[in-house]
Design an enzyme around this catalytic site. Sequence first.
Site, mmCIF file in Angstrom:
data_model
loop_
_atom_site.group_PDB
_atom_site.id
_atom_site.type_symbol
_atom_site.label_atom_id
_atom_site.label_comp_id
_atom_site.label_asym_id
_atom_site.label_seq_id
_atom_site.Cartn_x
_atom_site.Cartn_y
_atom_site.Cartn_z
ATOM 1 N N ASP A 9 -16.588 -6.927 42.201
ATOM 2 C CA ASP A 9 -15.795 -7.706 41.810
ATOM 3 C C ASP A 9 -14.605 -6.993 40.905
ATOM 4 O O ASP A 9 -14.891 -7.026 39.645
ATOM 5 C CB ASP A 9 -16.258 -8.841 41.071
ATOM 6 C CG ASP A 9 -17.620 -8.480 40.224
ATOM 7 O OD1 ASP A 9 -18.002 -7.490 40.446
ATOM 8 O OD2 ASP A 9 -18.008 -9.349 39.356
ATOM 9 N N GLU A 47 0.895 -1.425 -0.090
ATOM 10 C CA GLU A 47 0.050 -0.084 -0.155
ATOM 11 C C GLU A 47 0.908 1.248 0.196
ATOM 12 O O GLU A 47 0.576 2.155 -0.740
ATOM 13 C CB GLU A 47 -0.903 0.100 1.323
ATOM 14 C CG GLU A 47 -1.994 1.194 1.093
ATOM 15 C CD GLU A 47 -2.585 1.245 2.562
ATOM 16 O OE1 GLU A 47 -3.573 2.046 2.646
ATOM 17 O OE2 GLU A 47 -2.465 0.600 3.271
ATOM 18 N N ASP A 48 1.962 1.220 0.713
ATOM 19 C CA ASP A 48 2.626 2.481 1.081
ATOM 20 C C ASP A 48 4.050 2.566 0.389
ATOM 21 O O ASP A 48 4.864 3.782 0.562
ATOM 22 C CB ASP A 48 2.697 2.644 2.563
ATOM 23 C CG ASP A 48 1.452 2.934 3.340
ATOM 24 O OD1 ASP A 48 0.540 3.358 2.613
ATOM 25 O OD2 ASP A 48 1.305 2.595 4.577
#
Length: 711
Positions: free
Chosen positions: A259, A76-77
Amino acid sequence: MKPADELVGLIRAYNPRTNEKLIRAAYDYGRDMHEGQTRRSGEPYFTHPIEVAVILAAQHLDDATIITALLHDTIEDTQASYDEVATRFGDEVAVLVDGVTKLTNLQLSSTQTKQAENFRKLFMAMSKDLRVILVKLADRLHNMRTIKAMRADKQVQKARETMDIYAPLAGRMGMQWMRDELEDLAFKVLNPEGRASIMRRFITLQKEAGDVIERITSDMRTEMTKAGIQAEVAGRAKKPYSIWRKMQAKDQGFSRLSDIYGFRVITGTEGDCYRVLGAIHQRWRAVPGRFKDYISQPKSNGYRSIHTTVSGRNGRRVEVQIRTQQMHDVAETGVAAHWSYKDGVRGENPFAVDPVKWISGLSEQFDAEEDHEDFLEAVKLEMYSDQVFCFTPKGEVVKLPRGATPIDFAYAIHTRIGHACVGAKVDHQRVPLWTRIKNGQSVEVITAEGQTPQATWLDIAITGKARTAIRRALREMDRERFVRLGAELARSAFEHVGKKATDKVLDMAAKNLRFREKEEVLARLGSAELTAAEVLQAVYPDLAPNEAEDVATERPVIGLSPDQSFHRATCCQPLPGERIVGITFRGKGVVVHAIDCDSLGNYEDQPDRWLDLHWHSGKHQPIYTVQLWLTIGNDSGVLGRICTLIGEHEANISDMEFVDRKPDFYRLLISVDLADAKHLHRLMMALEAETDVAEIERYRNPELSRPPGGD
């Protein structure tokens, strides 16, 4: 930036047979491809893929998943291509990297319809190889850990997306530790004050009570020694968001919440798990209704453990989880345990779930869902669900989401059983269909021939499978009704021009209108998606009425006898082009209502008064009054421009009432005379586009329903 040696060392610790050469090659290739790129924090970009790989290595995942993490942003980059990644690292890695790239491009927090479609793509990617989502979850986790470097608005967007989608997805996959951390990181962004207040209370509590965790852990170890059980005991305070969620659900303040501590006991064998349970219940009082045995009834993602809550020191409640080491390994990695390695051997854990079966079981009920919003609802219901276990009368176990009803139970058995359901017994007692099933209950479905699903069941059922089946059945029943109505409309229209709507004629209409079968034509005719004139036109173009022909204003409605007068209902103000029905009033004619008018419910038990009516096709005169709510800006000339705009669209203003006057806006009820539904649509679109119009909607009021003459 972590050196390659450190990453390889982490992997070799659990997988001595790792392909070290290929891991280093991926490290070098990713570093070179991202050379010169930086993150918003100013760090070299490649620090991010390395940290994603480290997160996955901590889960002991296989080489292909680790290499995918190192390369997940390259296609992608950077200048890297799918073919180059495949050539260097193999088709398996290239497919995984490509899958992560496609997931990254999905905007899961976008508009509802697009979000649903992207969820569908997410599930499709998961079904091909679940490791794609494992890398994406690790990618999101590191991005959330470093989110402070982003713009404030982007932080909120990513945090909301994480809270709504990625955190519950991690939990559904059995990676509870990741869900907890993702939720807490998102909580820190979305509600920093709430988180800070909980952290302050923790500090105060520690000052007042000392180190509660260490004391209870020591007590538990003592009990294990007394019972002769070898076990590891560890305790922790629950995450701030987990506590916040409990506070909201129980509507309690921190001081009343019990709790907030959790303890884990890891034993050698399954038998020891139950011995530990006995020792703990002998030493501390068990809290009723807080016991779950996921060893005998595992979750669908492979999770096994015993959960119990007991009253510890000073009456403070603590949750205890008891499991073997193998169960713990699956509890840490969930479905991902299928790809995990230990001492160079993959997938030997008997509790690891087959990911193919898991994802097919999760997504099968969504495949048939046609409506995008229905699909999105079903996905979110499944991802957020906790489970209850109930039994058939024969003792077979049925898993359902918490809050499920007998309707869900019936459809879980078989769609046919669900459709025929008329009642249910829970623990041998007859109960309403909206009853919520509890753990351990026995459920019996009562069926009857001829029963069909009811629309109200959609408000009762909560499982995606049940809701999908109900919607499909209702659509089919609606289709049958529309086909019958369409056949009657076609018969009337064809007889009007001296022809008959035979099967052969309707088949020809379907062919010319490009539908698969004549039933589709009739269904669309009955649901007003087609007009009778359009069907006639498809077969006898010379005989079809001219749509542009003027319609007589005194008899614009078809279906009335010559002596019957008609009035438009004041509650819904139906327009030509809308589906209508008539309600008869003795001596006072017929009131015409829109088919979706709420007032028709008053006459449901009087079917003899209903008339099947429809408007004449053709050109109607603009004489039908409709009321519109308008909110407009209180500024010079605005009202004049609105009135001019209405006139330009050949509509007449017959009345106007100012309902609310404020310094910055007016809210008014305006009556306009229109020709038909298309005329109304054009006018509303034009008004909505006007910058000075803040809001516009059609006004309908069921309380105005009254017979002719006002009584």
